[in-house]
Write a protein that holds these residues in place. Structure first.
Motif, short mmCIF file in Angstrom:
data_model
loop_
_atom_site.label_atom_id
_atom_site.label_comp_id
_atom_site.label_asym_id
_atom_site.label_seq_id
_atom_site.Cartn_x
_atom_site.Cartn_y
_atom_site.Cartn_z
N ASP A 182 0.82 -1.22 0.00
CA ASP A 182 0.00 0.00 0.00
C ASP A 182 0.85 1.27 0.00
OD1 ASP A 182 -2.38 -1.47 0.09
OD2 ASP A 182 -2.35 -1.57 2.27
N VAL A 183 2.04 1.22 0.58
CA VAL A 183 2.90 2.41 0.60
C VAL A 183 3.91 2.40 -0.55
CG1 VAL A 183 2.67 2.65 3.10
CG2 VAL A 183 4.62 1.42 2.17
N LEU A 184 4.22 1.22 -1.08
CA LEU A 184 5.19 1.16 -2.18
C LEU A 184 4.65 1.80 -3.45
CD1 LEU A 184 6.70 -2.44 -1.81
CD2 LEU A 184 7.60 -0.26 -0.96
N GLU A 185 3.37 1.62 -3.72
CA GLU A 185 2.81 2.16 -4.96
C GLU A 185 2.79 3.68 -4.99
OE1 GLU A 185 -0.90 0.20 -5.51
OE2 GLU A 185 0.02 -1.73 -6.04
N PRO A 186 2.32 4.37 -3.94
CA PRO A 186 2.40 5.83 -3.97
C PRO A 186 3.85 6.34 -3.94
CG PRO A 186 1.52 5.08 -1.86
CD PRO A 186 1.51 3.91 -2.78
N TRP A 187 4.74 5.62 -3.29
CA TRP A 187 6.15 6.04 -3.32
C TRP A 187 6.66 5.99 -4.76
CZ3 TRP A 187 9.37 8.50 -0.16
CH2 TRP A 187 10.72 8.53 -0.52
N ARG A 193 13.48 13.76 -7.04
CA ARG A 193 14.76 14.41 -6.69
C ARG A 193 15.66 13.54 -5.80
NH1 ARG A 193 14.02 20.54 -4.86
NH2 ARG A 193 13.04 19.51 -3.10
N GLY A 194 15.78 12.28 -6.14
CA GLY A 194 16.71 11.43 -5.41
C GLY A 194 16.24 10.98 -4.04
N GLN A 195 14.97 11.18 -3.72
CA GLN A 195 14.46 10.72 -2.43
C GLN A 195 14.57 9.20 -2.32
OE1 GLN A 195 10.57 12.50 -2.95
NE2 GLN A 195 10.93 13.88 -1.23
N GLN A 196 14.75 8.72 -1.09
CA GLN A 196 14.84 7.28 -0.86
C GLN A 196 13.90 6.87 0.27
OE1 GLN A 196 19.21 6.59 -0.35
NE2 GLN A 196 18.97 5.23 -2.10
N LEU A 197 13.37 5.66 0.15
CA LEU A 197 12.51 5.07 1.17
C LEU A 197 13.35 4.14 2.02
CD1 LEU A 197 9.61 4.68 2.26
CD2 LEU A 197 9.38 2.76 0.66
N THR A 218 11.20 -4.91 -5.07
CA THR A 218 11.80 -4.74 -6.40
C THR A 218 10.77 -4.78 -7.52
OG1 THR A 218 12.29 -7.13 -6.47
CG2 THR A 218 14.04 -5.65 -5.70
N SER A 219 9.63 -5.41 -7.26
CA SER A 219 8.57 -5.44 -8.28
C SER A 219 7.83 -4.11 -8.37
CB SER A 219 7.57 -6.55 -7.99
OG SER A 219 6.81 -6.27 -6.80
N LYS A 220 7.96 -3.29 -7.33
CA LYS A 220 7.22 -2.03 -7.28
C LYS A 220 8.12 -0.80 -7.48
CE LYS A 220 3.18 -3.83 -6.24
NZ LYS A 220 2.01 -3.73 -7.17
N LEU A 221 9.36 -0.86 -6.98
CA LEU A 221 10.19 0.34 -6.93
C LEU A 221 11.43 0.23 -7.81
CD1 LEU A 221 10.18 1.17 -3.09
CD2 LEU A 221 8.54 1.85 -4.85
N SER A 225 15.77 3.89 -5.27
CA SER A 225 14.72 4.67 -4.61
C SER A 225 14.38 4.13 -3.24
CB SER A 225 13.46 4.69 -5.48
OG SER A 225 12.87 3.40 -5.56
N TYR A 226 15.12 3.14 -2.77
CA TYR A 226 14.83 2.52 -1.47
C TYR A 226 16.10 1.90 -0.92
CZ TYR A 226 15.11 -1.86 -4.02
OH TYR A 226 15.58 -2.91 -4.78
N PHE A 227 16.09 1.57 0.37
CA PHE A 227 17.13 0.75 0.98
C PHE A 227 16.54 0.11 2.23
CE2 PHE A 227 17.88 5.03 2.74
CZ PHE A 227 17.95 4.79 4.10
N TYR A 228 17.30 -0.81 2.84
CA TYR A 228 16.85 -1.52 4.03
C TYR A 228 17.74 -1.15 5.23
CZ TYR A 228 14.66 -4.54 0.52
OH TYR A 228 13.93 -5.01 -0.54
#
Length: 492
Positions: A182-187, A193-197, A218-221, A225-228
């Protein structure tokens, strides 16, 4: 930009306690930019969303007046910098601090709030669904109208579906508790501008569960654009086996003093609704820490060299700001070891985190690369760098908001525009640290007056009425809301 989805999300945000939308801007079209604002960032108020009660004229005036200071007004109802003027990258802790934590709305407003990124927490239900949640049980940040609570170690998807998120005042909203998807799709749709989740993994998981998590992400983003991140070093080691390239942030347990202070705060807060709401995020962390301690899952602190050796160069340390201050060489040692970044957080309140960063700068210490905070990007960046751009002389404001902005000095609180209009009308303003100051400095009295002229002045002014301010500016009063209440017994 998926504008149809944006319209749906705007409607959802209006259901969770956001500011009312102005009547003249309820109809949104594909080209939603107000006249003159097309050059502003997508997160600017008046472009992607209309989340305030400002009229269109006021929105344009506010934006053009703030632009002369190198700022703009975000859809999250806080100012932000037009250019990269901050000493640190600022991540919205569990989403935008004005919205329900770990919710879709908090994530969206984190994107549109001028932040460099957004941090969320993910946990696994008993039947294998990844959800966005922080605590070891439901009730504080999520809940049901009947008050029923669930332990996250036992909850299933069917029970998760019955939960909604609470707003920052603890009230249940109409927004359901989100799954990770639910949060991956709007992200994916709105980040820029280089934002990361920052996806913080809050519990133990085996390699198959973590692989499922990574497949969803990885299927969504897009990559980058993300990290753990995680407190559990073994979880990060498994994630490195799954993905050789993604950034991994190893979270140190908080400083022992920070834990002790957070526990003291939690004990006081349970006796006071006001304190509970003020410190509920800290209380949530204490609950999570106690759960980890009981289950013997508290993490040891591995060194920068150990982290580099196990996780590679695309990894870093995420540490309590108190630990950062106690270790003067932590930044240099991390860089020497080859780590990509050092981030700080706190469990002792945003004000402590901000003041610690200011102290570091005053002492000439290196700042962390990234901070995870419950405040606006502008607030902490302005404290670290109080000097704004020199005002442009060519802009003539058209509303009371623009005129107030043009008069405000650099140390003003630009987040409180409604109040500043009132104060400026009285020749005062609010500083960023909450003080009331005069816009016109009081001239020094001459010390060469004769005794007779002084006496004459005194007698003439004694009969004159004092000048009255249109607003009442009270003297600060020291109040301790955390002390034990005084009980007064009235005799029969």
């Amino acid at each position: 930009m998926n504008f149809r989805r944006l319209l749906v999300l705007v409607g959802m945000l209006s259901l969770v306690g956001c500011a009312s939308t102005s009547s003249d801007s309820t109809q949104q079209t594909k080209d939603d930019s107000l006249y003159g604002l097309s050059s502003f960032p997508m997160g600017a108020e008046g472009r992607a969303m209309r989340q305030s009660s400002f009229t269109d004229q006021q929105v344009v005036d506010i934006q053009l007046a703030l632009q002369t200071r190198g700022l703009y007004w975000t859809a999250g109802q806080t100012p932000a910098y037009l250019d990269n003027q901050c000493s640190v990258n600022v991540y919205a802790h569990r989403g935008h601090y004005n919205y329900p934590e770990n919710s879709v709305s908090a994530l969206i407003m984190g994107v549109f709030g001028g932040f460099d990124g957004v941090e969320i927490d993910v946990m696994l239900t008993r039947d294998g669904y990844w959800v966005v949640h922080h605590d070891s049980q439901t009730g504080r940040a999520t809940g049901r109208s009947d008050g029923k609570r669930y332990k996250m170690s036992r909850i299933k998807g069917k029970e998760w579906n019955s939960l909604v998120v609470r707003d920052k005042d603890g009230r249940l909203t109409n927004e359901r508790a989100p799954y990770l998807v639910d949060v991956l799709e709007p992200w994916r749709d709105f980040y820029y501008r280089g934002q990361q989740l920052n996806i913080e993994i809050k519990q133990d998981a085996d390699i198959s569960e973590l692989a499922a998590l990574n497949r969803i992400v990885t299927s969504k983003l897009p990559k980058g654009s993300y990290f753990y991140s995680s407190l559990n070093f073994e979880v990060l080691e498994l994630m490195r086996q799954i993905d050789a390239n993604v950034y991994l942030g190893y979270v140190w347990e908080p400083h022992p003093t920070s834990i002790a202070k957070a526990k003291q705060t939690a004990k006081k807060a349970v006796r006071s609704d006001d304190l509970y709401q003020k410190y509920q995020r800290q209380i949530g962390w204490v609950s999570d820490y106690e759960y980890r301690r009981r289950t013997r899952k508290a993490s040891k602190k591995y060194s920068a060299r150990t982290v580099k050796k196990a996780l590679g160069s695309n990894s870093g340390l995420h540490v309590d700001i108190r630990s950062y201050m106690d270790a003067p060489t932590i930044q240099s040692r991390s860089k020497q070891a080859g780590l990509a970044r050092v981030a700080t957080y706190t469990i002792n309140g945003t004000e402590y985190h901000q003041q610690a960063l200011v102290t570091l700068k005053q002492r000439g210490r290196a700042l962390p690369d990234e901070v995870i905070m419950d405040t606006s990007q502008f607030e902490i960046c302005h404290r670290l760098n109080p000097t704004l751009k020199k005002q442009a002389k060519h802009y003539t404001p058209t509303t009371e908001y623009g005129r107030a902005i043009m008069k405000l000095p650099n140390n003003a609180d630009f987040t409180r525009l409604q109040e500043q209009v009132m104060y400026v009308a009285d020749n005062h303003y609010l500083t960023y640290d909450g003080r009331v100051r005069s816009l016109t400095p009081t001239p020094l009295r001459s010390s060469t007056k004769t005794a007779s002229s002084s006496k004459k002045t005194s007698s003439s002014t004694s009969s004159a009425k004092p000048a009255l301010s249109s607003i009442f500016i009270p003297v600060d009063e020291e109040m301790d809301l955390e002390s034990t209440p005084i009980i007064i017994t009235v005799p029969q």
